[in-house]
Design an enzyme around this catalytic site. Structure first.
Site, PDB file in Angstrom:
ATOM      1  N   THR A 170      13.126   0.010  -9.422  1.00  0.00           N
ATOM      2  CA  THR A 170      14.095  -1.089  -9.349  1.00  0.00           C
ATOM      3  C   THR A 170      14.452  -1.529 -10.768  1.00  0.00           C
ATOM      4  O   THR A 170      13.635  -1.403 -11.674  1.00  0.00           O
ATOM      5  CB  THR A 170      13.439  -2.248  -8.559  1.00  0.00           C
ATOM      6  N   ARG A 198      15.674  -2.603   6.495  1.00  0.00           N
ATOM      7  CA  ARG A 198      14.574  -3.244   5.752  1.00  0.00           C
ATOM      8  C   ARG A 198      15.138  -3.931   4.498  1.00  0.00           C
ATOM      9  O   ARG A 198      15.937  -3.352   3.768  1.00  0.00           O
ATOM     10  CB  ARG A 198      13.540  -2.194   5.351  1.00  0.00           C
ATOM     11  N   VAL A 199      14.704  -5.137   4.261  1.00  0.00           N
ATOM     12  CA  VAL A 199      15.122  -5.866   3.068  1.00  0.00           C
ATOM     13  C   VAL A 199      13.878  -6.214   2.262  1.00  0.00           C
ATOM     14  O   VAL A 199      12.905  -6.732   2.813  1.00  0.00           O
ATOM     15  CB  VAL A 199      15.897  -7.154   3.446  1.00  0.00           C
TER      16      VAL A 199
END
Ligand code: ASP
Length: 302
Positions: A170, A198-199
């Site tokens: 990320t 999905r979060v």
């Protein structure tokens, strides 16, 4: 004082990927820094730096993101302006080239904070944010990873995170501009083989991203399910508020909370309301680069 720090994930980055990670965060820092030195806003610097990382296939954000269980790329991103306390975020969004730009549009051109899925893609189309095909976001490397995971009997993200072998790629940035305004942002493709819809923590204000001009700004990376439990970014902000404004100590103490309460792994970048930078990670490596107007040259580390 102006100040900028960027990250490109925190995990056991293998030796052969070190150079690409370093070059990526360095390039993002350069672009963001040139925005700040020309008098641009912290929000501009964060967006531009993150766009560079999203376009770089090395990282799990924008192009090169992980593929979910259904064979699709779903993107999460958030941005927060510490002056106005406005924020924008997107989650589980497909077909958007630069999720951070869409998050910014939501912050600045809507009365909402978080849009998900098809609604977010619709907002992108209506507001001139570049859309793209799934194929534009999927790289051969991720296709191979996805096929390899499908061939296994089972795959647990939790176990993989504990072994620190999941790429936690990320990206994020935190900036302070000449006006003393702070902004932060985070962008991700989430975790490999995630369940559709999905979060993670990255698009959740307070978990992946937080900025408050009075205290500082934070962006995080790591196992999202753990980060959410301890509201990681806001926890670091609160720690910084209570420790007299020491961003390094706050980042380190935040990670102690993360591991103790949620067995989480990852990294944090932070800066305080004077532009002082703090970075911490409890993974073997973290790709990061930073620069302040008190430094002669940027620092890049992994
Ligand atoms: N925090 C991200 C997520 O769980 C993963 C990462 O930082 O790489 O979605």
């Amino acid at each position: 004082m102006i100040s900028l720090v960027v990250h490109g994930g925190a995990w056991d980055i293998p030796d052969e990927l070190v150079d690409a990670h370093k070059a990526g965060v360095h390039q993002a820092l350069k672009i963001g820094w040139s925005v700040l030195t020309k008098g641009g806003t912290a929000v501009d610097a964060v967006e531009k730096a993150i766009m560079v990382l999203e376009d770089n296939e090395t990282f799990d954000a924008g192009t090169g993101s992980f593929i979910n269980m259904a064979g699709e790329v779903e993107l999460d991103a958030s941005i927060m302006n510490g002056r106005t306390f406005r924020a924008g975020a997107i989650a589980a969004v497909q077909n958007v080239k630069n999720p951070i730009t869409l998050a910014r549009k939501i912050m600045e051109e809507s009365e909402h904070i978080l849009l998900v899925g098809m609604g977010a893609t619709r907002f992108a189309r209506e507001h001139g944010v570049k859309t793209c095909s799934q194929d534009d976001l999927i790289t051969n490397r991720e296709l191979e990873r996805w096929r390899e995971i499908q061939s296994r009997k089972s795959f647990s993200t939790k176990d993989a995170f504990r072994r620190k072998k999941v790429p936690i790629d990320t990206v994020g940035a935190v900036a302070m501009d000449y006006q003393g305004n702070i902004a932060s942002g985070t962008s991700t493709g989430g975790t490999p083989n995630k369940y559709p819809g999905r979060v993670g923590d990255s698009p959740l204000i307070g978990c992946g991203t937080y900025s408050d001009n009075e205290i500082g700004g934070v962006s995080t990376t790591g196992w999202g399910e753990a980060m959410i439990k301890v509201v990681m970014a806001k926890t670091v902000i609160d720690l910084m508020d209570r420790n007299g404004g020491d961003p390094e100590k706050a980042a380190q103490d935040g990670l102690k909370v993360l591991i103790r309460k949620a067995e989480g792994y990852g990294g944090v970048i932070a800066l305080n309301n004077e532009g002082k930078i703090g970075i911490a990670h409890n993974t073997p490596r973290m790709a990061r680069a930073w620069m302040t107007s008190e430094m002669r040259t940027p620092l890049v580390a992994i």
